[in-house]
Write a protein that holds these residues in place. Structure first.
Motif, PDB file in Angstrom:
ATOM      1  N   VAL A  88      -2.469  11.271  32.136  1.00 32.88           N
ATOM      2  CA  VAL A  88      -1.664  12.357  32.718  1.00 32.88           C
ATOM      3  C   VAL A  88      -2.251  12.920  34.134  1.00 32.88           C
ATOM      4  CG1 VAL A  88      -0.635  14.597  32.682  1.00 32.88           C
ATOM      5  CG2 VAL A  88      -0.742  13.047  30.387  1.00 32.88           C
ATOM      6  N   LEU A  89      -3.605  12.698  34.032  1.00 30.81           N
ATOM      7  CA  LEU A  89      -4.469  13.256  35.232  1.00 30.81           C
ATOM      8  C   LEU A  89      -4.310  12.237  36.327  1.00 30.81           C
ATOM      9  CD1 LEU A  89      -7.521  15.191  33.696  1.00 30.81           C
ATOM     10  CD2 LEU A  89      -5.470  16.312  34.902  1.00 30.81           C
ATOM     11  N   LEU A  90      -4.113  11.123  36.087  1.00 31.87           N
ATOM     12  CA  LEU A  90      -4.034   9.992  36.963  1.00 31.87           C
ATOM     13  C   LEU A  90      -2.705  10.088  37.875  1.00 31.87           C
ATOM     14  CD1 LEU A  90      -5.562   7.001  35.095  1.00 31.87           C
ATOM     15  CD2 LEU A  90      -6.413   7.848  37.102  1.00 31.87           C
ATOM     16  N   THR A  91      -1.555  10.635  36.969  1.00 31.55           N
ATOM     17  CA  THR A  91      -0.577  11.041  37.619  1.00 31.55           C
ATOM     18  C   THR A  91      -0.306  12.115  38.338  1.00 31.55           C
ATOM     19  OG1 THR A  91       0.540  11.953  36.024  1.00 31.55           O
ATOM     20  CG2 THR A  91       0.911   9.596  36.267  1.00 31.55           C
ATOM     21  N   GLN A  92      -1.305  13.004  38.149  1.00 29.14           N
ATOM     22  CA  GLN A  92      -1.232  14.341  38.965  1.00 29.14           C
ATOM     23  C   GLN A  92      -2.234  14.610  39.978  1.00 29.14           C
ATOM     24  OE1 GLN A  92      -1.723  17.020  35.376  1.00 29.14           O
ATOM     25  NE2 GLN A  92       0.578  16.716  35.015  1.00 29.14           N
ATOM     26  N   GLN A  93      -3.344  14.062  40.060  1.00 27.45           N
ATOM     27  CA  GLN A  93      -4.482  14.430  40.833  1.00 27.45           C
ATOM     28  C   GLN A  93      -4.883  13.180  41.568  1.00 27.45           C
ATOM     29  OE1 GLN A  93      -5.593  17.453  40.942  1.00 27.45           O
ATOM     30  NE2 GLN A  93      -4.152  17.969  39.282  1.00 27.45           N
ATOM     31  N   SER A  94      -5.193  13.551  42.949  1.00 21.82           N
ATOM     32  CA  SER A  94      -5.541  12.302  43.922  1.00 21.82           C
ATOM     33  C   SER A  94      -6.828  12.296  44.211  1.00 21.82           C
ATOM     34  CB  SER A  94      -4.642  12.394  45.113  1.00 21.82           C
ATOM     35  OG  SER A  94      -4.758  13.717  45.631  1.00 21.82           O
ATOM     36  N   ARG A  95      -7.672  13.318  43.795  1.00 22.41           N
ATOM     37  CA  ARG A  95      -9.074  13.438  44.224  1.00 22.41           C
ATOM     38  C   ARG A  95     -10.144  13.054  42.957  1.00 22.41           C
ATOM     39  NH1 ARG A  95      -6.581  17.410  47.139  1.00 22.41           N
ATOM     40  NH2 ARG A  95      -6.711  17.160  49.503  1.00 22.41           N
ATOM     41  N   TRP A  96     -10.756  11.998  42.933  1.00 19.61           N
ATOM     42  CA  TRP A  96     -11.655  11.651  41.705  1.00 19.61           C
ATOM     43  C   TRP A  96     -12.970  11.416  42.247  1.00 19.61           C
ATOM     44  CZ3 TRP A  96      -9.731  11.079  36.493  1.00 19.61           C
ATOM     45  CH2 TRP A  96      -8.872  11.623  36.415  1.00 19.61           C
ATOM     46  N   ALA A  97     -14.025  11.921  41.493  1.00 18.93           N
ATOM     47  CA  ALA A  97     -15.438  11.476  41.655  1.00 18.93           C
ATOM     48  C   ALA A  97     -16.114  10.987  40.438  1.00 18.93           C
ATOM     49  CB  ALA A  97     -15.957  12.917  42.345  1.00 18.93           C
ATOM     50  N   LEU A  98     -17.437  10.336  40.807  1.00 20.73           N
ATOM     51  CA  LEU A  98     -18.131   9.712  39.784  1.00 20.73           C
ATOM     52  C   LEU A  98     -19.532  10.457  39.857  1.00 20.73           C
ATOM     53  CD1 LEU A  98     -19.100   7.733  37.728  1.00 20.73           C
ATOM     54  CD2 LEU A  98     -19.633   6.278  39.667  1.00 20.73           C
ATOM     55  N   TRP A  99     -20.178  11.141  38.911  1.00 19.14           N
ATOM     56  CA  TRP A  99     -21.489  11.742  38.971  1.00 19.14           C
ATOM     57  C   TRP A  99     -22.422  10.546  38.777  1.00 19.14           C
ATOM     58  CZ3 TRP A  99     -23.727  15.847  40.510  1.00 19.14           C
ATOM     59  CH2 TRP A  99     -25.085  16.041  40.306  1.00 19.14           C
ATOM     60  N   VAL A 100     -23.386  10.645  39.768  1.00 25.54           N
ATOM     61  CA  VAL A 100     -24.574   9.620  39.621  1.00 25.54           C
ATOM     62  C   VAL A 100     -25.502  10.147  39.440  1.00 25.54           C
ATOM     63  CG1 VAL A 100     -25.537   7.488  40.933  1.00 25.54           C
ATOM     64  CG2 VAL A 100     -23.006   8.017  41.070  1.00 25.54           C
ATOM     65  N   GLY A 101     -26.527   9.925  38.281  1.00 24.65           N
ATOM     66  CA  GLY A 101     -27.612  10.635  38.039  1.00 24.65           C
ATOM     67  C   GLY A 101     -28.706  10.186  38.960  1.00 24.65           C
ATOM     68  N   SER A 102     -29.864  10.632  38.890  1.00 22.77           N
ATOM     69  CA  SER A 102     -30.935   9.925  39.670  1.00 22.77           C
ATOM     70  C   SER A 102     -32.112   9.577  38.947  1.00 22.77           C
ATOM     71  CB  SER A 102     -31.819  11.014  40.707  1.00 22.77           C
ATOM     72  OG  SER A 102     -31.979  12.174  39.831  1.00 22.77           O
ATOM     73  N   ASP A 103     -31.803   9.369  37.457  1.00 24.38           N
ATOM     74  CA  ASP A 103     -33.001   9.042  36.622  1.00 24.38           C
ATOM     75  C   ASP A 103     -32.878   7.350  36.521  1.00 24.38           C
ATOM     76  OD1 ASP A 103     -30.923   8.170  33.744  1.00 24.38           O
ATOM     77  OD2 ASP A 103     -30.376   9.610  35.336  1.00 24.38           O
ATOM     78  N   PRO A 104     -33.909   6.854  36.047  1.00 20.92           N
ATOM     79  CA  PRO A 104     -34.018   5.285  35.827  1.00 20.92           C
ATOM     80  C   PRO A 104     -32.755   4.308  35.120  1.00 20.92           C
ATOM     81  CG  PRO A 104     -36.089   6.171  35.097  1.00 20.92           C
ATOM     82  CD  PRO A 104     -35.122   7.339  35.323  1.00 20.92           C
ATOM     83  N   ASP A 105     -31.957   5.555  34.342  1.00 21.19           N
ATOM     84  CA  ASP A 105     -30.727   4.737  33.573  1.00 21.19           C
ATOM     85  C   ASP A 105     -29.526   4.996  34.267  1.00 21.19           C
ATOM     86  OD1 ASP A 105     -30.249   3.040  31.401  1.00 21.19           O
ATOM     87  OD2 ASP A 105     -29.642   4.643  30.249  1.00 21.19           O
ATOM     88  N   ALA A 106     -29.346   5.601  35.689  1.00 18.32           N
ATOM     89  CA  ALA A 106     -28.208   6.178  36.176  1.00 18.32           C
ATOM     90  C   ALA A 106     -27.237   4.935  36.582  1.00 18.32           C
ATOM     91  CB  ALA A 106     -28.588   7.031  37.349  1.00 18.32           C
ATOM     92  N   PHE A 107     -27.930   3.896  37.179  1.00 22.80           N
ATOM     93  CA  PHE A 107     -26.856   2.912  37.506  1.00 22.80           C
ATOM     94  C   PHE A 107     -26.378   2.373  36.029  1.00 22.80           C
ATOM     95  CE2 PHE A 107     -25.841  -1.684  37.770  1.00 22.80           C
ATOM     96  CZ  PHE A 107     -25.253  -1.614  39.084  1.00 22.80           C
ATOM     97  N   ARG A 108     -26.824   2.127  35.187  1.00 17.90           N
ATOM     98  CA  ARG A 108     -26.109   1.634  34.012  1.00 17.90           C
ATOM     99  C   ARG A 108     -25.110   2.461  33.478  1.00 17.90           C
ATOM    100  NH1 ARG A 108     -25.865   2.693  29.022  1.00 17.90           N
ATOM    101  NH2 ARG A 108     -27.520   4.120  29.080  1.00 17.90           N
ATOM    102  N   ARG A 109     -25.412   3.970  33.312  1.00 18.53           N
ATOM    103  CA  ARG A 109     -24.655   4.865  33.017  1.00 18.53           C
ATOM    104  C   ARG A 109     -23.247   4.970  33.685  1.00 18.53           C
ATOM    105  NH1 ARG A 109     -28.431   7.937  32.229  1.00 18.53           N
ATOM    106  NH2 ARG A 109     -28.062   9.301  34.101  1.00 18.53           N
ATOM    107  N   ALA A 110     -23.641   5.027  35.289  1.00 21.08           N
ATOM    108  CA  ALA A 110     -22.310   5.189  36.156  1.00 21.08           C
ATOM    109  C   ALA A 110     -21.615   3.817  36.028  1.00 21.08           C
ATOM    110  CB  ALA A 110     -23.000   5.265  37.536  1.00 21.08           C
ATOM    111  N   PHE A 111     -22.133   2.787  36.166  1.00 24.14           N
ATOM    112  CA  PHE A 111     -21.282   1.440  36.089  1.00 24.14           C
ATOM    113  C   PHE A 111     -20.601   1.390  34.629  1.00 24.14           C
ATOM    114  CE2 PHE A 111     -20.441  -2.925  35.474  1.00 24.14           C
ATOM    115  CZ  PHE A 111     -19.784  -3.237  36.904  1.00 24.14           C
TER     116      PHE A 111
END
Length: 160
Positions: A88-111
């Protein structure tokens, strides 16, 4: 009639015109509606997590990022990737963001979050929100490239 007389007549007419009443505080015209930013990948969906993103928007505004405008106009909505509200939010909202941490596991989690978004036909363009000190080189560039090459997702990175 000379040009001088015309100008004098226009000034006189303009002096008799009244400006419309300025909008009063609390009316819809007083301030534009908030901009909603749906953020996935945060460690939780509490107001504290939304505050992390607001702090980043304030930082970017202070650094001269004009697209932020007034950070107070933004409404940050943390969303779990498993939320049933995603379609539902995909149809209603146009601005999306991804939180990216700075710890060693951040890439794996974000991907992993981006992969789940891809599976659920999520947004194809997201803003990377991350700690201000996280440089573009390394994690952010690698994540941006992997998102595009593997998933067809355009990850916008604001880091220098």
């Amino acid at each position: 009639m000379s040009a001088f007389d015309q100008a004098a007549g226009l000034r006189q007419w303009a002096g008799t015109q009244h400006d419309p009443e300025p909008p009063r505080a609390g009316t819809a015209e007083a301030s534009p509606p908030p901009r909603t930013l749906v953020v996935v990948g945060l460690p939780g969906t509490s107001p504290d997590q939304a505050r992390r993103v607001m702090t980043l928007l304030e930082h970017w505004a202070a650094q001269g990022q004009r697209w932020v405008s007034d950070p107070a106009r933004w409404r940050v909505v943390p969303l779990a990737i498993t939320s049933p509200h995603l379609p539902v939010l995909l149809t209603q909202q146009s601005r999306w963001a991804l939180w990216v941490g700075s710890d060693p596991d951040a890439f794996r989690r974000a991907f992993a979050v981006l992969s789940r978004l891809h599976e659920r036909q999520g947004p194809r363009r997201l803003l990377a929100v991350h700690a201000p000190e996280l440089p573009r080189r390394g994690l952010l560039n690698n994540l941006r490239q992997a998102a595009w090459r593997c998933l067809g997702i355009d990850l916008l990175v604001m880091a220098p």
